[in-house]
Motif scaffolding. Structure first.
Motif, short mmCIF file in Angstrom:
data_model
loop_
_atom_site.label_atom_id
_atom_site.label_comp_id
_atom_site.label_asym_id
_atom_site.label_seq_id
_atom_site.Cartn_x
_atom_site.Cartn_y
_atom_site.Cartn_z
N ALA A 1 4.75 1.64 -1.88
CA ALA A 1 5.15 0.18 -1.83
C ALA A 1 5.48 -0.31 -0.26
CB ALA A 1 6.13 -0.16 -2.71
N THR A 2 4.58 -0.03 0.45
CA THR A 2 4.96 -0.28 1.94
C THR A 2 5.80 -1.72 2.29
OG1 THR A 2 2.75 -0.45 2.48
CG2 THR A 2 3.74 1.58 3.04
N GLN A 3 6.53 -1.65 3.19
CA GLN A 3 6.99 -3.09 3.53
C GLN A 3 7.00 -3.12 5.13
OE1 GLN A 3 11.07 -2.88 2.42
NE2 GLN A 3 10.51 -2.72 -0.17
N THR A 4 7.09 -4.43 5.66
CA THR A 4 7.11 -4.41 6.97
C THR A 4 7.83 -3.80 7.75
OG1 THR A 4 7.98 -6.69 7.08
CG2 THR A 4 5.88 -6.79 6.81
N GLY A 5 9.14 -3.51 7.22
CA GLY A 5 10.38 -2.78 7.69
C GLY A 5 10.13 -1.40 7.88
N ASP A 6 8.79 -0.59 7.44
CA ASP A 6 8.28 0.59 7.43
C ASP A 6 7.35 0.66 8.60
OD1 ASP A 6 7.77 0.67 4.07
OD2 ASP A 6 9.65 1.33 4.99
N SER A 7 7.36 -0.25 9.48
CA SER A 7 6.46 -0.40 10.63
C SER A 7 7.35 0.41 11.65
CB SER A 7 5.96 -1.62 11.29
OG SER A 7 5.14 -2.39 10.26
N ALA A 8 6.81 1.63 12.09
CA ALA A 8 7.44 2.50 13.06
C ALA A 8 6.56 3.48 13.45
CB ALA A 8 8.70 3.11 12.36
N ILE A 9 7.16 4.45 14.42
CA ILE A 9 6.31 5.83 14.83
C ILE A 9 7.27 6.87 13.64
CG2 ILE A 9 5.89 7.43 16.45
CD1 ILE A 9 5.85 5.26 18.42
N ASP B 1 0.68 -1.09 -0.17
CA ASP B 1 -0.07 0.19 -0.07
C ASP B 1 0.90 1.32 -0.03
OD1 ASP B 1 -2.77 -1.35 2.26
OD2 ASP B 1 -2.07 -1.70 0.16
N THR B 2 0.23 2.28 -0.22
CA THR B 2 0.80 3.67 -0.22
C THR B 2 0.20 4.48 1.00
OG1 THR B 2 1.50 3.69 -2.63
CG2 THR B 2 1.32 5.69 -1.39
N VAL B 3 1.12 5.05 1.89
CA VAL B 3 0.59 5.84 2.76
C VAL B 3 1.00 7.39 2.76
CG1 VAL B 3 0.27 3.91 4.34
CG2 VAL B 3 2.59 5.43 4.36
N THR B 4 0.30 8.29 3.29
CA THR B 4 0.34 9.69 3.40
C THR B 4 0.07 10.09 4.91
OG1 THR B 4 -0.13 10.04 1.35
CG2 THR B 4 -0.29 12.01 2.49
N LEU B 5 1.27 10.37 5.25
CA LEU B 5 1.16 11.18 6.68
C LEU B 5 1.47 12.48 6.70
CD1 LEU B 5 4.04 8.56 8.21
CD2 LEU B 5 1.42 8.50 7.87
N ASN B 6 0.68 13.04 7.73
CA ASN B 6 0.29 14.68 7.76
C ASN B 6 1.08 15.09 8.90
OD1 ASN B 6 -1.60 14.91 5.39
ND2 ASN B 6 -2.60 13.34 6.48
N CYS B 7 1.47 16.34 8.75
CA CYS B 7 2.22 17.28 9.96
C CYS B 7 1.53 18.68 9.64
CB CYS B 7 3.57 17.09 9.91
SG CYS B 7 4.38 18.16 11.23
N SER B 8 1.00 19.22 10.34
CA SER B 8 0.60 20.57 10.46
C SER B 8 1.25 21.48 11.78
CB SER B 8 -0.95 20.97 10.43
OG SER B 8 -1.48 20.55 11.52
N TYR B 9 1.52 22.61 11.59
CA TYR B 9 2.16 23.42 12.50
C TYR B 9 1.73 25.02 12.85
CZ TYR B 9 4.95 25.13 8.61
OH TYR B 9 5.29 25.71 7.65
#
Lengths: 112, 115
Positions: free
Chosen positions: A78-86, A17-25
């Motif tokens: 193209a997420t991988q299990t190794g992308d699991s993190a904070i 999957d493809t993910v998008t993480l957001n950050c606003s400030y």
């Protein structure tokens, strides 16, 4: 009050999957925005962004800053299990002490 | 290249005990920071220093004291530990003269449990 908000707080996706993480400030005297990946130890540096619209890219990860919208996104394709993190977002503000303001992070879990 | 070295890595205290966490950096950075990290809370700034002999309060300073007698060292003290201080502590340093994009350098963290 200076603050950094990340969304979503957590995310579970399947490999590929493809993910998008957001950050606003909302920070006085913005200097830079930083993205970090944290896997049960110290955060590791991913990107530093200072200019709007210029994409930073490293392999399957990319990030861009929008200073008009006071936000940034981190994309992982193209997420991988190794992308699991904070994934942590921080904003550098050269106020007293050159402080770095952190968001609460997005916890990403990639399942096979 | 040692970077930022933080000791100890783990510690268990009883309520009311005291301890000191040591942070040392060999990059001649002028700024140093102590953060705590709790689940779902991100990194919160406890105290920071803009140079040798200076310290200042961050977001969550209560129950902690710090000292920076030498530029390379930043000590975090807990005078009377409380269970609410159970957390992971990170030291970090930075410099206005940093030549790389990696502006903030972290130590490996200290897992502290207060029983």
């Amino acid at each position: 009050e200076d603050k950094v908000v990340q969304s979503p707080l957590s995310l579970v996706v399947h490999e590929g999957d493809t993910v998008t993480l957001n950050c606003s400030y909302e920070v006085t005297n913005f200097r830079s925005l930083l993205w970090y990946k944290q896997e049960k130890k110290a955060p590791t540096f991913l990107f530093m962004l200072t200019s709007s619209g210029i994409e930073k890219k490293s392999g399957r990860l990319s990030s861009i800053l929008d200073k008009k919208e006071l936000s940034s996104i981190l994309n992982i394709t193209a997420t991988q299990t190794g992308d699991s993190a904070i994934y942590l977002c921080a904003v550098e503000a050269p106020n007293t002490g050159n402080q770095f303001y952190f968001g609460t992070g997005t916890s990403l879990t990639v399942i096979p | 290249n040692a970077g930022v070295t933080q000791t100890p890595k783990f510690r268990v205290l009883k309520t009311g005990q005291s301890m000191t966490l040591l942070c040392a950096q060999d990059m001649n950075h002028e700024y140093m920071y102590w953060y705590r990290q709790d689940p779902g809370m991100g990194l919160r700034l406890i105290h920071y220093s803009v140079g040798e002999g200076t310290t200042a309060k961050g977001e969550v300073p209560d129950g902690y004291n710090v000292s920076r007698l030498k530029k390379q060292n930043f000590l975090l003290g807990l005078e009377s530990a409380a269970p609410s201080q159970t957390s992971v502590y990170f030291c970090a340093s930075s410099s206005d003269r940093a030549a790389t994009n990696e502006k903030l350098f972290f130590g490996s963290g200290t897992q502290l449990s207060v029983l």
